[in-house]
Design a protein around this motif. Structure first.
Motif, PDB file in Angstrom:
ATOM      1  N   TYR A  16       0.835  -1.203   0.000  1.00 51.03           N
ATOM      2  CA  TYR A  16       0.000   0.000   0.000  1.00 51.03           C
ATOM      3  C   TYR A  16       0.869   1.252   0.000  1.00 51.03           C
ATOM      4  O   TYR A  16       0.639   2.200  -0.755  1.00 51.03           O
ATOM      5  CB  TYR A  16      -0.930  -0.011   1.211  1.00 51.03           C
ATOM      6  CG  TYR A  16      -1.755   1.234   1.363  1.00 51.03           C
ATOM      7  CD1 TYR A  16      -2.964   1.379   0.689  1.00 51.03           C
ATOM      8  CD2 TYR A  16      -1.321   2.291   2.183  1.00 51.03           C
ATOM      9  CE1 TYR A  16      -3.724   2.541   0.822  1.00 51.03           C
ATOM     10  CE2 TYR A  16      -2.073   3.447   2.322  1.00 51.03           C
ATOM     11  CZ  TYR A  16      -3.273   3.561   1.635  1.00 51.03           C
ATOM     12  OH  TYR A  16      -4.024   4.701   1.757  1.00 51.03           O
ATOM     13  N   ASN A  17       1.894   1.266   0.860  1.00 51.22           N
ATOM     14  CA  ASN A  17       2.795   2.417   0.926  1.00 51.22           C
ATOM     15  C   ASN A  17       3.573   2.606  -0.369  1.00 51.22           C
ATOM     16  O   ASN A  17       3.738   3.738  -0.840  1.00 51.22           O
ATOM     17  CB  ASN A  17       3.762   2.265   2.107  1.00 51.22           C
ATOM     18  CG  ASN A  17       3.105   2.543   3.432  1.00 51.22           C
ATOM     19  OD1 ASN A  17       2.171   3.341   3.518  1.00 51.22           O
ATOM     20  ND2 ASN A  17       3.560   1.874   4.478  1.00 51.22           N
ATOM     21  N   LEU A  18       4.057   1.504  -0.940  1.00 54.27           N
ATOM     22  CA  LEU A  18       4.792   1.596  -2.210  1.00 54.27           C
ATOM     23  C   LEU A  18       3.901   2.154  -3.309  1.00 54.27           C
ATOM     24  O   LEU A  18       4.308   3.018  -4.083  1.00 54.27           O
ATOM     25  CB  LEU A  18       5.293   0.210  -2.614  1.00 54.27           C
ATOM     26  CG  LEU A  18       6.421  -0.396  -1.785  1.00 54.27           C
ATOM     27  CD1 LEU A  18       6.565  -1.877  -2.123  1.00 54.27           C
ATOM     28  CD2 LEU A  18       7.733   0.325  -2.039  1.00 54.27           C
ATOM     29  N   GLU A  19       2.694   1.672  -3.368  1.00 52.38           N
ATOM     30  CA  GLU A  19       1.746   2.045  -4.425  1.00 52.38           C
ATOM     31  C   GLU A  19       1.332   3.500  -4.312  1.00 52.38           C
ATOM     32  O   GLU A  19       1.044   4.158  -5.314  1.00 52.38           O
ATOM     33  CB  GLU A  19       0.519   1.139  -4.307  1.00 52.38           C
ATOM     34  CG  GLU A  19      -0.405   1.159  -5.485  1.00 52.38           C
ATOM     35  CD  GLU A  19      -1.464   0.085  -5.325  1.00 52.38           C
ATOM     36  OE1 GLU A  19      -2.587   0.428  -4.916  1.00 52.38           O
ATOM     37  OE2 GLU A  19      -1.169  -1.082  -5.617  1.00 52.38           O
ATOM     38  N   ASN A  20       1.282   4.001  -3.090  1.00 51.39           N
ATOM     39  CA  ASN A  20       0.825   5.365  -2.864  1.00 51.39           C
ATOM     40  C   ASN A  20       1.960   6.379  -2.835  1.00 51.39           C
ATOM     41  O   ASN A  20       1.786   7.494  -2.360  1.00 51.39           O
ATOM     42  CB  ASN A  20      -0.017   5.421  -1.588  1.00 51.39           C
ATOM     43  CG  ASN A  20      -1.382   4.817  -1.818  1.00 51.39           C
ATOM     44  OD1 ASN A  20      -2.284   5.483  -2.320  1.00 51.39           O
ATOM     45  ND2 ASN A  20      -1.526   3.554  -1.501  1.00 51.39           N
ATOM     46  N   GLU A  21       3.123   5.942  -3.313  1.00 48.32           N
ATOM     47  CA  GLU A  21       4.244   6.853  -3.543  1.00 48.32           C
ATOM     48  C   GLU A  21       4.686   7.584  -2.287  1.00 48.32           C
ATOM     49  O   GLU A  21       5.039   8.764  -2.322  1.00 48.32           O
ATOM     50  CB  GLU A  21       3.900   7.847  -4.659  1.00 48.32           C
ATOM     51  CG  GLU A  21       3.508   7.154  -5.957  1.00 48.32           C
ATOM     52  CD  GLU A  21       3.238   8.124  -7.094  1.00 48.32           C
ATOM     53  OE1 GLU A  21       3.656   9.294  -7.006  1.00 48.32           O
ATOM     54  OE2 GLU A  21       2.611   7.695  -8.080  1.00 48.32           O
ATOM     55  N   ASN A  22       4.663   6.893  -1.145  1.00 45.87           N
ATOM     56  CA  ASN A  22       5.122   7.502   0.102  1.00 45.87           C
ATOM     57  C   ASN A  22       6.652   7.525   0.099  1.00 45.87           C
ATOM     58  O   ASN A  22       7.298   6.577   0.504  1.00 45.87           O
ATOM     59  CB  ASN A  22       4.586   6.721   1.304  1.00 45.87           C
ATOM     60  CG  ASN A  22       3.081   6.860   1.440  1.00 45.87           C
ATOM     61  OD1 ASN A  22       2.534   7.926   1.201  1.00 45.87           O
ATOM     62  ND2 ASN A  22       2.409   5.791   1.815  1.00 45.87           N
ATOM     63  N   TYR A  23       7.202   8.633  -0.379  1.00 47.49           N
ATOM     64  CA  TYR A  23       8.654   8.768  -0.528  1.00 47.49           C
ATOM     65  C   TYR A  23       9.325   8.653   0.832  1.00 47.49           C
ATOM     66  O   TYR A  23       8.808   9.195   1.809  1.00 47.49           O
ATOM     67  CB  TYR A  23       8.984  10.121  -1.154  1.00 47.49           C
ATOM     68  CG  TYR A  23      10.392  10.205  -1.666  1.00 47.49           C
ATOM     69  CD1 TYR A  23      10.682   9.816  -2.969  1.00 47.49           C
ATOM     70  CD2 TYR A  23      11.431  10.644  -0.857  1.00 47.49           C
ATOM     71  CE1 TYR A  23      11.983   9.875  -3.451  1.00 47.49           C
ATOM     72  CE2 TYR A  23      12.727  10.697  -1.327  1.00 47.49           C
ATOM     73  CZ  TYR A  23      12.997  10.319  -2.638  1.00 47.49           C
ATOM     74  OH  TYR A  23      14.274  10.365  -3.105  1.00 47.49           O
TER      75      TYR A  23
END
Length: 197
Positions: free
Chosen positions: A47-54
């Motif tokens: 989820y974090n990877l997909e939502n571009e959480n830099y």
């Protein structure tokens, strides 16, 4: 069909999360277990990877693929992001972060940090890991860095020789105690590669 190396894409996020979990060898499970109701640690990472959480985003991934399968990846970014952030303090229980206090305070300043590197077990021994490291070096140079860094378990007898062959040297020991999730007792090693220009 040969291996294709490309930038990570949003559709890769679930597979990237699985590989990050494999590479972490218990760290992901320890940090994320029972944190988000109805979601496994891998699902939370995806989820974090997909939502571009830099910086933990598919956008920071280099993918090795034999289409349609992702068979390896490296995620990297500036070492200044390798730390415990206020956002992490709000999300993770304090005792879990405390367990990683030395890990997250160990870094090579002004380096490009390889946060995770993994090749699917059935595809190891083909030079894919070395190629991902080489491409990470190119990313470092592209972003204006002259050093790469990474942290590896001190007893990882498979990965350490690969890093040493590609020019990494041990800089310091990093304390990290084992537990029910992390089955390593010797801590980690902070390694550095000086990029010659």
């Amino acid at each position: 069909m040969g291996v294709n190396y490309r930038a990570g894409e949003r559709k890769d996020s679930e597979k990237l999360a699985e590989l990050i979990n494999d590479a972490s060898d218990g760290v992901v499970e320890y940090l994320f277990h029972n944190l988000v109701p109805g979601m496994t640690p891998i699902q939370v990472v995806a989820y974090n990877l997909e939502n571009e959480n830099y910086p933990h985003s598919y956008r920071n991934a280099i993918v090795a693929a034999e289409e349609p399968d992702v068979i390896g990846m490296a995620i990297s970014y500036p070492s200044s992001y390798h730390k415990i952030t206020d956002e992490m303090r709000r999300f993770f229980p304090a005792d879990r972060l405390e367990h990683f206090s030395h890990f997250y305070s160990s870094r090579i300043e002004n380096s490009w940090f390889i946060d995770a590197l993994c090749v699917v077990e059935s595809h190891r021994g083909r030079g894919i890991g070395e190629k991902l490291i080489s491409l990470s070096k190119e990313m470092a140079i592209l972003n204006g860095y002259n050093a790469l860094s990474l942290i590896v378990f001190a007893d990882n007898a498979l990965a350490i020789p690969v890093y040493e062959r590609t020019g990494f040297e041990v800089v310091q020991q990093v304390e990290l105690r084992g537990n029910d999730f992390i089955k390593h007792e010797d801590g980690c090693l902070l390694m550095k590669y000086e990029i010659s220009t």
